[in-house]
Scaffold this active site. Structure first.
Site, short mmCIF file in Angstrom:
data_model
loop_
_atom_site.label_atom_id
_atom_site.label_comp_id
_atom_site.label_asym_id
_atom_site.label_seq_id
_atom_site.Cartn_x
_atom_site.Cartn_y
_atom_site.Cartn_z
N HIS A 47 7.97 84.73 41.07
CA HIS A 47 8.18 83.42 41.94
C HIS A 47 7.29 82.42 41.23
O HIS A 47 6.69 82.59 40.35
CB HIS A 47 7.65 83.94 43.03
CG HIS A 47 8.65 84.88 43.85
ND1 HIS A 47 8.45 84.38 45.69
CD2 HIS A 47 10.08 85.25 43.91
CE1 HIS A 47 9.35 84.90 46.40
NE2 HIS A 47 10.23 85.76 45.77
N GLU A 49 5.10 81.12 41.46
CA GLU A 49 3.48 80.64 41.41
C GLU A 49 2.75 82.42 41.04
O GLU A 49 1.89 81.80 40.77
CB GLU A 49 2.94 80.99 43.17
CG GLU A 49 2.89 79.48 43.91
CD GLU A 49 4.15 79.48 44.67
OE1 GLU A 49 5.17 78.62 45.57
OE2 GLU A 49 5.60 80.38 43.92
N CYS A 77 5.04 81.97 49.37
CA CYS A 77 5.68 82.73 50.87
C CYS A 77 4.49 83.31 50.74
O CYS A 77 3.62 83.86 49.94
CB CYS A 77 6.79 83.12 49.70
SG CYS A 77 5.94 84.23 48.17
N CYS A 80 3.46 85.41 47.58
CA CYS A 80 2.52 84.03 46.54
C CYS A 80 1.85 84.43 47.53
O CYS A 80 -0.03 83.67 46.88
CB CYS A 80 3.60 82.91 46.65
SG CYS A 80 4.82 83.74 45.24
#
Length: 150
Positions: A47, A49, A77, A80
């Site tokens: 992801h 991040e 999310c 993250c």
């Protein structure tokens, strides 16, 4: 934040990645960027991040970003969010939120729902094994005088 949103669009269009991006900033300097690379790298943890945090930690040669801020194109999310808390930045700034992501097909609500569920009752059953042996290793870590805390 404008740069993050621009990167999220680039990720989606030019890189054929997901529509998410993140920056790690210290002072007025961008330390690292990250875009959603899940499909590109065949890595469900890639992801934006997470990628930005990994890049920043390598660049700064540290595992904590306590003098940095994270800018994200969307509310982090659950995965993250956990990584962000472990990285310990000063603040997180985000543009879209989880409902915006859900409308685009990125619905993480089921993960939030799973957190309070007992492990053996989750959608993906989680079976505990060899607890005593694992607890012994953790106890040894607790007593280790030369450990590096994180």
């Amino acid at each position: 934040m404008s740069r993050v949103i621009e990167l999220s669009r680039e990720s989606m269009n030019a890189l054929n990645g997901g529509p998410f991006a993140a920056l790690v900033v210290r002072g007025n300097a961008i330390i690292s960027t990250g875009t959603n690379s899940v499909v590109l790298w065949n890595d469900p943890t890639a992801h934006a991040e997470i990628v930005a945090i990994r890049n920043a930690c390598v660049a700064l040669q540290t595992f904590q970003l306590s003098d940095c801020e994270i800018y994200s194109s969307c509310e982090p999310c659950p995965m993250c969010l956990g990584a962000i808390y472990w990285a310990r930045p000063r603040a997180v700034y985000f543009a879209g939120d989880r409902t915006d992501a859900a409308k685009a097909g990125f619905d993480d609500a089921f993960i939030y729902d799973e957190l309070p569920v007992r492990p053996h009752e989750r959608r993906i059953p989680m079976v505990q094994m060899m607890r005593e042996q694992a607890a012994q290793v953790l106890a040894e870590w607790g007593a280790k005088p030369d450990k590096r805390r994180y």
